[in-house]
Design a protein around this motif. Structure first.
Motif, mmCIF file in Angstrom:
data_model
loop_
_atom_site.group_PDB
_atom_site.id
_atom_site.type_symbol
_atom_site.label_atom_id
_atom_site.label_comp_id
_atom_site.label_asym_id
_atom_site.label_seq_id
_atom_site.Cartn_x
_atom_site.Cartn_y
_atom_site.Cartn_z
ATOM 1 N N ILE A 80 32.583 35.706 38.772
ATOM 2 C CA ILE A 80 32.818 36.787 39.737
ATOM 3 C C ILE A 80 34.094 36.508 40.522
ATOM 4 O O ILE A 80 34.948 37.379 40.671
ATOM 5 N N GLN A 81 34.213 35.288 41.021
ATOM 6 C CA GLN A 81 35.386 34.918 41.816
ATOM 7 C C GLN A 81 36.663 35.058 40.991
ATOM 8 O O GLN A 81 37.674 35.581 41.483
ATOM 9 N N GLN A 82 36.626 34.594 39.743
ATOM 10 C CA GLN A 82 37.810 34.702 38.884
ATOM 11 C C GLN A 82 38.176 36.158 38.634
ATOM 12 O O GLN A 82 39.345 36.537 38.719
ATOM 13 N N LYS A 125 24.813 34.935 45.168
ATOM 14 C CA LYS A 125 24.827 35.813 43.993
ATOM 15 C C LYS A 125 23.805 36.948 44.099
ATOM 16 O O LYS A 125 24.141 38.099 43.799
ATOM 17 N N PRO A 126 22.551 36.710 44.545
ATOM 18 C CA PRO A 126 21.604 37.830 44.629
ATOM 19 C C PRO A 126 22.068 38.927 45.588
ATOM 20 O O PRO A 126 21.923 40.120 45.296
ATOM 21 N N ASP A 127 22.655 38.544 46.718
ATOM 22 C CA ASP A 127 23.138 39.517 47.696
ATOM 23 C C ASP A 127 24.285 40.339 47.117
ATOM 24 O O ASP A 127 24.332 41.566 47.252
ATOM 25 N N LEU A 128 25.191 39.677 46.433
ATOM 26 C CA LEU A 128 26.324 40.352 45.799
ATOM 27 C C LEU A 128 25.843 41.246 44.658
ATOM 28 O O LEU A 128 26.306 42.384 44.503
ATOM 29 N N ALA A 129 24.892 40.763 43.877
ATOM 30 C CA ALA A 129 24.342 41.573 42.779
ATOM 31 C C ALA A 129 23.666 42.825 43.316
ATOM 32 O O ALA A 129 23.812 43.913 42.746
ATOM 33 N N LEU A 130 22.945 42.695 44.425
ATOM 34 C CA LEU A 130 22.288 43.857 45.016
ATOM 35 C C LEU A 130 23.325 44.895 45.441
ATOM 36 O O LEU A 130 23.149 46.090 45.191
ATOM 37 N N ALA A 131 24.415 44.454 46.067
ATOM 38 C CA ALA A 131 25.479 45.387 46.468
ATOM 39 C C ALA A 131 26.079 46.077 45.245
ATOM 40 O O ALA A 131 26.337 47.288 45.259
ATOM 41 N N ALA A 132 26.281 45.318 44.163
ATOM 42 C CA ALA A 132 26.864 45.875 42.947
ATOM 43 C C ALA A 132 25.914 46.867 42.276
ATOM 44 O O ALA A 132 26.324 47.967 41.874
ATOM 45 N N LEU A 159 35.031 41.867 45.053
ATOM 46 C CA LEU A 159 33.879 41.063 44.605
ATOM 47 C C LEU A 159 32.768 41.958 44.063
ATOM 48 O O LEU A 159 32.168 41.663 43.019
ATOM 49 N N VAL A 160 32.486 43.060 44.753
ATOM 50 C CA VAL A 160 31.441 43.991 44.289
ATOM 51 C C VAL A 160 31.840 44.608 42.957
ATOM 52 O O VAL A 160 31.036 44.680 42.022
ATOM 53 N N GLU A 161 33.099 45.048 42.841
ATOM 54 C CA GLU A 161 33.548 45.663 41.593
ATOM 55 C C GLU A 161 33.518 44.668 40.433
ATOM 56 O O GLU A 161 33.110 45.012 39.318
ATOM 57 N N ALA A 162 33.938 43.444 40.697
ATOM 58 C CA ALA A 162 33.888 42.413 39.651
ATOM 59 C C ALA A 162 32.454 42.162 39.215
ATOM 60 O O ALA A 162 32.165 42.021 38.016
ATOM 61 N N THR A 163 31.548 42.125 40.166
ATOM 62 C CA THR A 163 30.133 41.898 39.846
ATOM 63 C C THR A 163 29.574 43.057 39.042
ATOM 64 O O THR A 163 28.821 42.849 38.081
ATOM 65 N N ARG A 164 29.932 44.276 39.395
ATOM 66 C CA ARG A 164 29.470 45.440 38.635
ATOM 67 C C ARG A 164 29.901 45.339 37.181
ATOM 68 O O ARG A 164 29.098 45.550 36.262
ATOM 69 N N GLU A 165 31.169 45.017 36.960
ATOM 70 C CA GLU A 165 31.685 44.901 35.592
ATOM 71 C C GLU A 165 30.967 43.797 34.821
ATOM 72 O O GLU A 165 30.578 43.982 33.664
ATOM 73 N N ASN A 194 66.510 56.151 52.464
ATOM 74 C CA ASN A 194 65.797 56.220 51.190
ATOM 75 C C ASN A 194 64.351 55.782 51.376
ATOM 76 O O ASN A 194 64.085 54.763 52.001
ATOM 77 N N VAL A 195 63.439 56.567 50.821
ATOM 78 C CA VAL A 195 62.019 56.218 50.862
ATOM 79 C C VAL A 195 61.605 55.826 49.455
ATOM 80 O O VAL A 195 61.782 56.603 48.515
ATOM 81 N N ARG A 196 61.076 54.651 49.313
ATOM 82 C CA ARG A 196 60.661 54.193 47.974
ATOM 83 C C ARG A 196 59.272 54.730 47.652
ATOM 84 O O ARG A 196 58.356 54.606 48.451
ATOM 85 N N ASN A 197 59.159 55.296 46.462
ATOM 86 C CA ASN A 197 57.862 55.822 46.017
ATOM 87 C C ASN A 197 57.145 54.865 45.078
ATOM 88 O O ASN A 197 56.057 55.167 44.613
ATOM 89 N N ASP A 198 57.781 53.738 44.782
ATOM 90 C CA ASP A 198 57.183 52.816 43.815
ATOM 91 C C ASP A 198 56.493 51.632 44.493
ATOM 92 O O ASP A 198 56.216 50.621 43.869
ATOM 93 N N ILE A 199 56.209 51.776 45.770
ATOM 94 C CA ILE A 199 55.526 50.692 46.484
ATOM 95 C C ILE A 199 54.066 50.675 46.056
ATOM 96 O O ILE A 199 53.377 51.705 46.085
ATOM 97 N N ALA A 200 53.602 49.514 45.667
ATOM 98 C CA ALA A 200 52.211 49.377 45.213
ATOM 99 C C ALA A 200 51.266 49.575 46.386
ATOM 100 O O ALA A 200 51.575 49.185 47.515
ATOM 101 N N PRO A 201 50.117 50.179 46.117
ATOM 102 C CA PRO A 201 49.132 50.328 47.198
ATOM 103 C C PRO A 201 48.621 48.951 47.614
ATOM 104 O O PRO A 201 48.664 47.998 46.827
ATOM 105 N N PRO A 202 48.133 48.842 48.829
ATOM 106 C CA PRO A 202 47.619 47.546 49.259
ATOM 107 C C PRO A 202 46.417 47.143 48.420
ATOM 108 O O PRO A 202 45.677 47.999 47.924
ATOM 109 N N PRO A 203 46.221 45.856 48.210
ATOM 110 C CA PRO A 203 45.076 45.428 47.413
ATOM 111 C C PRO A 203 43.762 45.796 48.095
ATOM 112 O O PRO A 203 43.700 45.920 49.316
ATOM 113 N N ALA A 204 42.736 45.994 47.262
ATOM 114 C CA ALA A 204 41.417 46.310 47.797
ATOM 115 C C ALA A 204 40.915 45.128 48.619
ATOM 116 O O ALA A 204 41.230 43.978 48.316
#
Length: 197
Positions: A39-41, A57-64, A18-24, A2-12
């Protein structure tokens, strides 16, 4: 077997989260209102992880900001390079789905004094808005050359008007708490570009 299709993808990866959180957070709160702790939370990452990937924070903001700017340019270019006449392509760009009441994630940064005071953080904002004016001017020049627009149309000036109407439309909608002023501004601009025959 049996192959399970409900396995969650690996986390980013942590850096990406961190970049996505900063963008939001930049879109929601601006640079000043975006703390490293928030951002960390939002990213589910610890302080050590954040400073392992970014100098602060400035480096992370620039990436975002850079990632947001790249996505907006790709989306706009896809519509402006798509099928149809020049006016139809500009109309498709103006009518694309947007989160109007949140505003433009790049344009809103122009109202953030800390971003505007930092040449490094300001650069991707300035470059993106400049690129958009230039790309719109190319499409409008094509429309003028093809006879869709009258010879009197100034592609550069009209492109600047398109960007100004969009950014101003966001401001009017946010002030009213309603998308109607944005929609009205876009409809008015489209009517000016392609008046009824």
């Amino acid at each position: 077997m049996n192959v399970r299709n409900d396995i969650a993808p690996p986390p980013a990866p942590t850096a990406d989260r961190l970049v996505e959180a900063t963008r939001e957070l930049l879109w929601e709160r601006g640079y000043t209102g975006t703390s490293p702790k928030a951002i960390q939370q939002r990213a589910g990452a610890g302080q050590g992880s954040m400073y392992h990937h970014f100098t602060g924070k400035p480096d992370l903001a620039l990436a975002a900001i850079t990632r947001t700017a790249e996505e907006l340019r790709a989306l706009a270019d896809g519509l402006l390079s798509g099928p149809g006449t020049a006016v139809e392509r500009v109309t498709a760009y103006l009518r694309r789905e947007r989160d109007v009441l949140r505003g433009c994630p790049v344009g809103r940064l122009t109202q953030d004094p800390e971003v505007m005071a930092d040449p490094v953080l300001r650069a991707p904002v300035e470059q993106t808005l400049g690129w958009l004016r230039g790309r719109l001017a190319e499409v409008l020049a094509e429309g003028r050359a093809n006879g869709e627009l009258p010879p009197s149309v100034d592609p550069s000036g009209t492109a600047a008007t398109v960007v100004a109407v969009l950014q101003g439309g966001y401001v009017l909608a946010r002030a009213a708490g309603d998308t109607a002023p944005f929609d009205q501004a876009v409809t008015g601009l489209i009517t000016l570009l392609a008046p009824p025959a």
